[in-house]
Write a protein that holds these residues in place. Sequence first.
Motif, PDB file in Angstrom:
ATOM      1  N   LYS A 103      -7.557  -0.414  -7.664  1.00 47.69           N
ATOM      2  CA  LYS A 103      -6.752  -1.639  -7.687  1.00 47.69           C
ATOM      3  C   LYS A 103      -7.425  -2.750  -8.489  1.00 47.69           C
ATOM      4  O   LYS A 103      -6.879  -3.830  -8.634  1.00 47.69           O
ATOM      5  N   PHE A 106     -11.745  -6.442  -7.611  1.00 47.19           N
ATOM      6  CA  PHE A 106     -13.001  -7.172  -7.801  1.00 47.19           C
ATOM      7  C   PHE A 106     -12.997  -7.671  -9.230  1.00 47.19           C
ATOM      8  O   PHE A 106     -12.251  -7.165 -10.074  1.00 47.19           O
ATOM      9  N   ILE A 135      -5.047 -10.532   6.051  1.00 51.60           N
ATOM     10  CA  ILE A 135      -5.414 -11.883   5.610  1.00 51.60           C
ATOM     11  C   ILE A 135      -6.367 -12.526   6.609  1.00 51.60           C
ATOM     12  O   ILE A 135      -7.372 -13.133   6.222  1.00 51.60           O
ATOM     13  N   THR A 146     -10.887 -13.310  -7.568  1.00 46.89           N
ATOM     14  CA  THR A 146      -9.665 -12.495  -7.659  1.00 46.89           C
ATOM     15  C   THR A 146      -8.391 -13.168  -7.199  1.00 46.89           C
ATOM     16  O   THR A 146      -7.301 -12.694  -7.517  1.00 46.89           O
ATOM     17  N   GLY A 147      -8.493 -14.206  -6.378  1.00 50.17           N
ATOM     18  CA  GLY A 147      -7.268 -14.730  -5.784  1.00 50.17           C
ATOM     19  C   GLY A 147      -6.770 -13.873  -4.631  1.00 50.17           C
ATOM     20  O   GLY A 147      -5.655 -14.074  -4.150  1.00 50.17           O
ATOM     21  N   TYR A 148      -7.571 -12.925  -4.194  1.00 47.12           N
ATOM     22  CA  TYR A 148      -7.380 -12.131  -2.966  1.00 47.12           C
ATOM     23  C   TYR A 148      -6.236 -11.125  -2.973  1.00 47.12           C
ATOM     24  O   TYR A 148      -6.257 -10.153  -2.222  1.00 47.12           O
ATOM     25  N   GLU A 149      -5.189 -11.336  -3.764  1.00 42.24           N
ATOM     26  CA  GLU A 149      -4.017 -10.449  -3.664  1.00 42.24           C
ATOM     27  C   GLU A 149      -4.395  -8.997  -3.903  1.00 42.24           C
ATOM     28  O   GLU A 149      -3.958  -8.101  -3.176  1.00 42.24           O
ATOM     29  N   LEU A 150      -5.191  -8.745  -4.931  1.00 41.38           N
ATOM     30  CA  LEU A 150      -5.541  -7.353  -5.239  1.00 41.38           C
ATOM     31  C   LEU A 150      -6.442  -6.763  -4.157  1.00 41.38           C
ATOM     32  O   LEU A 150      -6.408  -5.558  -3.903  1.00 41.38           O
ATOM     33  N   ILE A 152      -6.150  -7.554  -0.941  1.00 41.84           N
ATOM     34  CA  ILE A 152      -5.204  -7.236   0.141  1.00 41.84           C
ATOM     35  C   ILE A 152      -4.498  -5.912  -0.172  1.00 41.84           C
ATOM     36  O   ILE A 152      -4.387  -5.029   0.685  1.00 41.84           O
ATOM     37  N   GLU A 153      -4.051  -5.778  -1.414  1.00 45.07           N
ATOM     38  CA  GLU A 153      -3.360  -4.539  -1.798  1.00 45.07           C
ATOM     39  C   GLU A 153      -4.294  -3.336  -1.712  1.00 45.07           C
ATOM     40  O   GLU A 153      -3.878  -2.234  -1.319  1.00 45.07           O
TER      41      GLU A 153
END
Lengths: 168, 769
Positions: A103, A106, A135, A146-150, A152-153
Amino acid sequence: MSLVSQDGNLKVSFTLNGRATTVQTTSTRVVSDLLRDDMNMKGTRVSCGRTVCGACSVLVDGFPRAACSTFTFELEGRDVQTIEGVEGSDGSLDPVQTAFARKSAFQCGFCTSGMILLAKSLLAAHPDPDRETIIAWISSNICRCTGYELIIEAVQDAAKAIKAEAGA
Amino acid sequence: MSEQKPLRVVGQPIERADAHAKVTGRARYTVDLAKPGMLHAKVLRSPHAHARVVSIDTTRADTMPGVRAVATGPKLAEWVAMPVYGYFIKDQPILAMDRVRYEGDMVAAVAADTEAQANDALAAIRVVYEELPALPGIDAALDEEAPELFPEPPRGVVPPYGEGASAKLWPRKNVCYAFRYTTGEADVFDGCDHVFEDEFRFSRMHHMHLEPFVCLAEWLEGDEIEVATSCQNPFPLRKEIARIFRVPENRISVKVPFVGGGFGAKNNCKTEPLALVLSKMTGRPVRFCMTMEEAFLTNTQHAAVLKLKTGVMADGTLVARQSHILLDSGAYSDASPLVAEKAGYRITGPYRYKHVDSVCECVLTTTTPSGPYRGFGGTQATWASESQIDMIARRLGIDPMEMRLKNLVALHEPWMPGESGVDSDMAEGLALVAEAIGYGAHKKAEPGWTRGHGLAIGFKDGGGVNKPAQARVKVSTGGDIHLMCGTVEIGQGARTALSQVVAEILGAPLKRVEYLPLDTRYTPFDQGTNASSAITVMGQAVQRAAVSVRDQVLQMAAEHLGTDVAALELEDWTIRHGNEAHPLAPIIMHVYGGTGFEFTGDGFHKQANDHHAPLETKSVFWEIGWAGVDLSVDRETGQVKIHALAVSGDAGRAIHRLICRGQDEGAALMGLGQAMFEQMIYDGSRLINGEALMYRVPLAEDLPEQFTSILQEQEHGPGPFGAKGMGEGTMLPVPPAIANAIQDAVGVRITDLPLTPERVLAAIIAAES
Ligand code: FES
Ligand code: FES
């Protein structure tokens, strides 16, 4: 309890990445220094040094602890896992590692050891976590890139992969 | 050309080249390095904002256990040729000479066997200060009564500018640099239906890169220098080290392993000169690793005050803009002149004007030096400009989206006279984010809350000014590819993307490409990893190097096979000739002998100098970020809840889609932090939240309910395969888009960042009374 040896140092015994380990150390030695400087295990990263960022997370009895703010003597009799102990002995990646790799969860990678251990602990507690749960857990560590979305995915993907493996 | 063939590596869903190293914890950063006999450096920092250093007594520290060297400013002359550094102005001392200029300024340093011993020794150093008036911010520094921070202004340079642009050093008290850009005639204001003047304030963030500022430096026998460092621009750093120590550049090796984040902070000298001084003094390698608290005292973003005067026609057509921007540069000039250049130049954003007159000044204050920060002046400019555009639209009763569409510079139209054409269709991007948030069709808000939509476009020139880049590709007999270039892997994915370009051109799988460790002694020259330049500037150099190798290989094979180059193709180190496949290794051994050969190709790229372009070169590309926000505001508390944030960037061509996505999302979340809460808080000149607990950065729980990033590939970029740079664009529009949405929701305009509930509530109360 840990034993005070004759030279005034502490002797601390614990399991490190599945292996019985005994170290001679001082009463003020924190786990991140023990790992990084005494044992040359550099995968545990240190950033804030004060329990905020989680970059230094290791698992103690399966739960994340800030290695920068945990004394070595606190490990007595515990089970400790670091990033070095996440891959299989044959070098195969853990499903969480694979998901992070696939994904691109990082960028600079400085939070990644801690995030992966955090995710492993999360998935052990919640094999089928919803977004809110992910979350809530991930929010204990900082990723500046990263902004965390990746991330989380990646955790979602890892959960699926672990389930598929168990079902197979 | 391979560009026409279906792409096999570029744009494909493959793992990043650094994935394995990073998910296993094996990646090595500067902070992980050690050498036998290594000492640890620690510094004593000024407790005063502004003071004269009367005396420093190190006698006790000198003899403490483990202490190998103690350095102070006055002592430096023995060891250093030029004890100051800086970008345009050499004003920052390695250690304070006679004055300290901010709380945290470095006064003395110790090298000891352990960090603890070094810290103990620091506590034993006695410094006598004579306090001078502090200048905690722009207003104080410009006050008539204010003392000069530099009674004798240090020397500096003004680079050559093109048409319309100019700059001055030390134009007035406590201002180290003023940039001006002007085009068109001011009298067009006379024909405007309206002229609006507004003022905006921009708060200041810290980069908070997770890997600290750290280096491991060694002054070797015979005056050779080796320094491994967490740094974004090793070649300019080498030049500074050469100047500071008067050592030839060919005796200096700057090495950069993986870098754990930088966001601009890791440009130029940080830990390196001091570590080298201590190494020279002791003859031992010295590691200087700052704590995160020290990072807060080392480099920050620029706070700013921005005054805009904009002339417009009643139908919303923009005509003229004058601006005056003041940047809080902190105690030393650092990159402030460059940031001023960009903030001043970018202040008009993506719109067409007949007249522009923009001045940006760098004001020195007694706070942490401000330097490069993701967005580089563009963030400040976009905050003010995109806020004012929205305000003007609402004052004229025009929909803010319509107003933007009406004035956008069109695809391929030069942005300013002498500039390159804009390389994205900006209306297209705006439509995407507007649609993603359901722009204009407000959903119902919860009781007591009102809902609003906001849009903004971040716009900046990308690729940097005067950035020559060189690359080298070598392929061994067996087809193993070496890529050598100076782009630092700081997390942005440059190793992967640049390796993909090479793999694509050589018809090889990505795994065949090794991105060699960066060492200024062996790596071809590059100006630095910044300005989103890796893919557009270095990417072109890398592309040329790979094409050169490919052509050499095909030429050799064609001669060997007695056929035409055009009939051959290169695929995984095999020559395809119609239905025949000829593995290359045997051919190479045949042609060059049994020991084999190595093909080497060099590539170079620099945007041509052009005096008609205001910054002396046309912008390499245009980095654009679009944002749309759907939010609710609680009228009772001023609390803001973001329901949806949609951002979009245009990668031109995404070399690696997930990497591009990660860049856009990471930048957008940094913008969200800037908008909502993240800021360095000063009590006078004292930073009161300079550590991780008190300084709030976005966490996963700060993500909006819905966070969408839309990756565009408009294919107009100058980079390989049509690529454009990214990584900064989507940070820029987020704060103004949120402020615009707040106005849409509750009719109040916040002109200061961050958009805290206190500010929003105060504005609501003020509007009601
Ligand atoms: S380094 Fe341990 S929590 Fe930040
Ligand atoms: S990848 Fe850089 S901090 Fe998470």
